[in-house]
Design a protein around this motif. Structure first.
Motif, PDB file in Angstrom:
ATOM      1  N   LEU A 173      48.340  41.881  53.064  1.00  0.00           N
ATOM      2  CA  LEU A 173      46.964  41.815  52.602  1.00  0.00           C
ATOM      3  C   LEU A 173      46.282  40.545  53.097  1.00  0.00           C
ATOM      4  CD1 LEU A 173      47.399  42.904  48.871  1.00  0.00           C
ATOM      5  CD2 LEU A 173      46.708  44.321  50.811  1.00  0.00           C
ATOM      6  N   VAL A 174      44.985  40.626  53.272  1.00  0.00           N
ATOM      7  CA  VAL A 174      44.152  39.459  53.547  1.00  0.00           C
ATOM      8  C   VAL A 174      42.902  39.599  52.690  1.00  0.00           C
ATOM      9  CG1 VAL A 174      44.968  39.067  55.904  1.00  0.00           C
ATOM     10  CG2 VAL A 174      43.038  40.611  55.515  1.00  0.00           C
ATOM     11  N   GLY A 175      42.120  38.540  52.596  1.00  0.00           N
ATOM     12  CA  GLY A 175      40.884  38.596  51.823  1.00  0.00           C
ATOM     13  C   GLY A 175      40.934  37.697  50.611  1.00  0.00           C
ATOM     14  N   GLU A 176      39.759  37.381  50.086  1.00  0.00           N
ATOM     15  CA  GLU A 176      39.642  36.446  48.974  1.00  0.00           C
ATOM     16  C   GLU A 176      40.433  36.906  47.756  1.00  0.00           C
ATOM     17  OE1 GLU A 176      35.816  35.100  47.919  1.00  0.00           O
ATOM     18  OE2 GLU A 176      35.337  34.367  49.933  1.00  0.00           O
ATOM     19  N   THR A 177      41.099  35.951  47.132  1.00  0.00           N
ATOM     20  CA  THR A 177      41.913  36.205  45.950  1.00  0.00           C
ATOM     21  C   THR A 177      41.500  35.220  44.859  1.00  0.00           C
ATOM     22  OG1 THR A 177      43.724  36.815  47.429  1.00  0.00           O
ATOM     23  CG2 THR A 177      44.265  36.476  45.118  1.00  0.00           C
ATOM     24  N   LYS A 178      41.176  35.721  43.675  1.00  0.00           N
ATOM     25  CA  LYS A 178      40.746  34.885  42.564  1.00  0.00           C
ATOM     26  C   LYS A 178      41.827  34.847  41.481  1.00  0.00           C
ATOM     27  CE  LYS A 178      36.521  34.385  44.253  1.00  0.00           C
ATOM     28  NZ  LYS A 178      36.026  33.087  44.776  1.00  0.00           N
ATOM     29  N   VAL A 179      41.879  33.760  40.729  1.00  0.00           N
ATOM     30  CA  VAL A 179      42.865  33.606  39.662  1.00  0.00           C
ATOM     31  C   VAL A 179      42.201  33.081  38.394  1.00  0.00           C
ATOM     32  CG1 VAL A 179      44.918  33.319  41.098  1.00  0.00           C
ATOM     33  CG2 VAL A 179      43.478  31.333  40.631  1.00  0.00           C
ATOM     34  N   GLN A 180      42.677  33.550  37.244  1.00  0.00           N
ATOM     35  CA  GLN A 180      42.201  33.066  35.948  1.00  0.00           C
ATOM     36  C   GLN A 180      43.324  33.173  34.931  1.00  0.00           C
ATOM     37  OE1 GLN A 180      39.202  35.424  33.998  1.00  0.00           O
ATOM     38  NE2 GLN A 180      38.876  33.934  32.363  1.00  0.00           N
ATOM     39  N   PHE A 181      43.554  32.109  34.166  1.00  0.00           N
ATOM     40  CA  PHE A 181      44.567  32.150  33.118  1.00  0.00           C
ATOM     41  C   PHE A 181      44.010  32.788  31.854  1.00  0.00           C
ATOM     42  CE2 PHE A 181      47.110  29.004  35.474  1.00  0.00           C
ATOM     43  CZ  PHE A 181      48.376  29.532  35.268  1.00  0.00           C
ATOM     44  N   HIS A 182      44.865  33.559  31.200  1.00  0.00           N
ATOM     45  CA  HIS A 182      44.579  34.111  29.882  1.00  0.00           C
ATOM     46  C   HIS A 182      44.471  32.958  28.888  1.00  0.00           C
ATOM     47  CE1 HIS A 182      45.511  36.198  26.064  1.00  0.00           C
ATOM     48  NE2 HIS A 182      45.016  37.282  26.656  1.00  0.00           N
ATOM     49  N   ASN A 183      43.900  33.243  27.717  1.00  0.00           N
ATOM     50  CA  ASN A 183      43.800  32.208  26.676  1.00  0.00           C
ATOM     51  C   ASN A 183      45.144  31.609  26.307  1.00  0.00           C
ATOM     52  OD1 ASN A 183      41.130  32.925  26.673  1.00  0.00           O
ATOM     53  ND2 ASN A 183      41.180  34.038  24.728  1.00  0.00           N
ATOM     54  N   ASP A 184      46.219  32.385  26.453  1.00  0.00           N
ATOM     55  CA  ASP A 184      47.546  31.878  26.091  1.00  0.00           C
ATOM     56  C   ASP A 184      48.112  30.914  27.137  1.00  0.00           C
ATOM     57  OD1 ASP A 184      48.403  33.476  28.229  1.00  0.00           O
ATOM     58  OD2 ASP A 184      49.398  34.956  26.962  1.00  0.00           O
ATOM     59  N   PRO A 225      36.276  49.091  46.568  1.00  0.00           N
ATOM     60  CA  PRO A 225      36.996  47.825  46.438  1.00  0.00           C
ATOM     61  C   PRO A 225      36.513  47.014  45.239  1.00  0.00           C
ATOM     62  CG  PRO A 225      36.269  48.185  48.702  1.00  0.00           C
ATOM     63  CD  PRO A 225      35.620  49.233  47.872  1.00  0.00           C
ATOM     64  N   ILE A 226      37.408  46.197  44.690  1.00  0.00           N
ATOM     65  CA  ILE A 226      37.079  45.316  43.561  1.00  0.00           C
ATOM     66  C   ILE A 226      36.329  44.097  44.080  1.00  0.00           C
ATOM     67  CG2 ILE A 226      38.041  43.913  41.700  1.00  0.00           C
ATOM     68  CD1 ILE A 226      40.518  45.814  41.837  1.00  0.00           C
ATOM     69  N   SER A 227      35.228  43.736  43.438  1.00  0.00           N
ATOM     70  CA  SER A 227      34.446  42.579  43.870  1.00  0.00           C
ATOM     71  C   SER A 227      34.756  41.328  43.054  1.00  0.00           C
ATOM     72  CB  SER A 227      32.948  42.886  43.794  1.00  0.00           C
ATOM     73  OG  SER A 227      32.571  43.258  42.471  1.00  0.00           O
ATOM     74  N   ASN A 228      35.101  41.484  41.774  1.00  0.00           N
ATOM     75  CA  ASN A 228      35.436  40.340  40.927  1.00  0.00           C
ATOM     76  C   ASN A 228      35.934  40.868  39.588  1.00  0.00           C
ATOM     77  OD1 ASN A 228      35.618  37.733  39.796  1.00  0.00           O
ATOM     78  ND2 ASN A 228      33.815  37.047  40.922  1.00  0.00           N
ATOM     79  N   ALA A 229      36.588  40.015  38.819  1.00  0.00           N
ATOM     80  CA  ALA A 229      37.060  40.408  37.492  1.00  0.00           C
ATOM     81  C   ALA A 229      37.327  39.169  36.656  1.00  0.00           C
ATOM     82  CB  ALA A 229      38.329  41.269  37.586  1.00  0.00           C
ATOM     83  N   VAL A 230      37.176  39.303  35.328  1.00  0.00           N
ATOM     84  CA  VAL A 230      37.424  38.196  34.397  1.00  0.00           C
ATOM     85  C   VAL A 230      38.000  38.731  33.096  1.00  0.00           C
ATOM     86  CG1 VAL A 230      35.602  36.689  35.288  1.00  0.00           C
ATOM     87  CG2 VAL A 230      35.086  38.284  33.433  1.00  0.00           C
ATOM     88  N   TYR A 231      38.691  37.852  32.367  1.00  0.00           N
ATOM     89  CA  TYR A 231      39.101  38.151  30.995  1.00  0.00           C
ATOM     90  C   TYR A 231      37.886  38.044  30.072  1.00  0.00           C
ATOM     91  CZ  TYR A 231      44.227  37.797  31.661  1.00  0.00           C
ATOM     92  OH  TYR A 231      45.531  38.007  32.017  1.00  0.00           O
ATOM     93  N   SER A 232      37.876  38.836  29.002  1.00  0.00           N
ATOM     94  CA  SER A 232      36.907  38.637  27.928  1.00  0.00           C
ATOM     95  C   SER A 232      37.272  37.355  27.186  1.00  0.00           C
ATOM     96  CB  SER A 232      36.913  39.827  26.969  1.00  0.00           C
ATOM     97  OG  SER A 232      38.201  39.987  26.384  1.00  0.00           O
ATOM     98  N   CYS A 233      36.345  36.864  26.359  1.00  0.00           N
ATOM     99  CA  CYS A 233      36.574  35.584  25.688  1.00  0.00           C
ATOM    100  C   CYS A 233      37.783  35.612  24.761  1.00  0.00           C
ATOM    101  CB  CYS A 233      35.327  35.146  24.926  1.00  0.00           C
ATOM    102  SG  CYS A 233      34.814  36.287  23.604  1.00  0.00           S
ATOM    103  N   ASP A 234      38.100  36.788  24.176  1.00  0.00           N
ATOM    104  CA  ASP A 234      39.264  36.871  23.297  1.00  0.00           C
ATOM    105  C   ASP A 234      40.530  37.278  24.043  1.00  0.00           C
ATOM    106  OD1 ASP A 234      38.750  39.521  23.827  1.00  0.00           O
ATOM    107  OD2 ASP A 234      38.263  40.082  21.761  1.00  0.00           O
TER     108      ASP A 234
END
Length: 310
Positions: free
Chosen positions: A145-156, A190-199
């Motif tokens: 795979l190639v292309g932009e990769t984003k990361v986000q930690f869960h609240n835990d 294709p997926i453009s972006n994604a995030v966790y909800s606040c909870d």
């Protein structure tokens, strides 16, 4: 507050910013030097890191606002100390530009992601690389795979959401894949972006056809699909497909999101009945369930239409 711009085409420059833990400072770059702004006075405190290479992603250290991780266009990560105006160390492990950085205090680690679809884990103590892993292609896809990769930690601070155009993936603190979802049947764009909800109970994902998927974070089961027609006006300019390029979760309302679109508009979206949740038994419309969307474009404000639920 204005960033220094590069001599290149502004649309080709990577725009990035980050808020400090106490929201007193914002660090920002748009292809030129990185600027540090005081949010109390809205004035620039200092500029640094004149390109090339240009900064492509920024993150404040979770315990020290003077320490900044700066992802670069040349695939390196600069650990910069603002107080002494000095690069403490340069981290090298990626093969393409840095597209994501996320700190975890619990793991005492920095996770980086790049356009090489690789994840690297760095120790905050000595900045040594603890682990590296390439994202695996979905079933049926051949080649790396190639292309932009984003990361986000869960609240835990233990679980990591990794976003690539081909998949949503949850990793544990050892960068072991726990579960993955790829757009094949229900959502094919294709997926453009994604995030966790606040909870941390939901994952909101935008797609390049304008749809938005609402997933359960523990299983990545698709709970609801927001159709593009429910918030994008049919009279929108036809110069190109409009879709959410960035999603922001409301900090206290878990069912509310902001969608930043490719045409510059911003939509605030939530279920039309705030007492109900995404994927719940909402009042039926002719084509599905109701969505309330308020746009930054006055001509699109207070529009509600179909948002088929799955």
């Amino acid at each position: 507050m204005t960033n220094e711009a590069s001599d290149n085409n502004p649309e080709e420059s990577s725009a990035c910013f980050a808020l400090s833990k106490n929201d007193s400072y914002v660090m920002s770059a748009s292809g030129g030097k990185v600027s540090l702004f005081n949010m109390m006075t809205f004035k620039v405190m200092t500029t640094f890191m004149a390109p090339p290479p240009a900064a492509t992603f920024l993150a404040f250290h979770p315990q020290d606002n003077n320490i900044i991780a700066i992802g670069m266009e040349d695939s390196s990560i600069q650990i910069y100390n603002v107080r002494i105006d000095e690069v403490k160390i340069k981290l090298k492990g990626h093969q393409k530009k840095i597209t994501g950085l996320a700190f975890s205090q619990s793991l005492n680690a920095l996770i980086s992601s790049g356009a090489d679809a690789q994840l690297c884990m760095w120790s905050i103590d000595g900045w040594d690389k603890k682990k590296a892993r390439f994202i695996q292609p979905p079933a049926g896809r051949v080649g790396p795979l190639v292309g932009e990769t984003k990361v986000q930690f869960h609240n835990d601070q233990q679980h990591l959401l990794v976003v690539h155009e081909t998949q949503l993936t949850i990793y544990d603190g050892k960068l072991e894949c726990l579960r993955s979802w790829s757009p094949r049947d229900t959502l094919s764009a294709p997926i453009s972006n994604a995030v966790y909800s606040c909870d941390g109970l939901l994952v909101y994902a935008g797609f390049c056809d304008g749809a938005v998927g609402v997933f359960e974070s523990d299983s990545l089961r698709l709970r609801s699909r927001i159709a593009p027609s429910s918030y994008i006006a049919s009279s929108a300019p036809s110069s190109g497909l409009v879709y959410p390029i960035v999603i922001a979760a409301h900090p206290s309302e878990s069912n509310q999101i902001a969608l930043g679109m490719t045409d510059g508009t911003v939509h605030m979206a939530e279920p039309s009945d705030v007492e109900l949740k995404w994927g719940g038994p909402m009042p039926a419309l002719e084509n599905g369930t109701a969505l309330q969307s308020i746009s930054s474009n006055p001509s699109l404000s207070n529009q509600a239409s179909d948002a088929p639920s799955r």
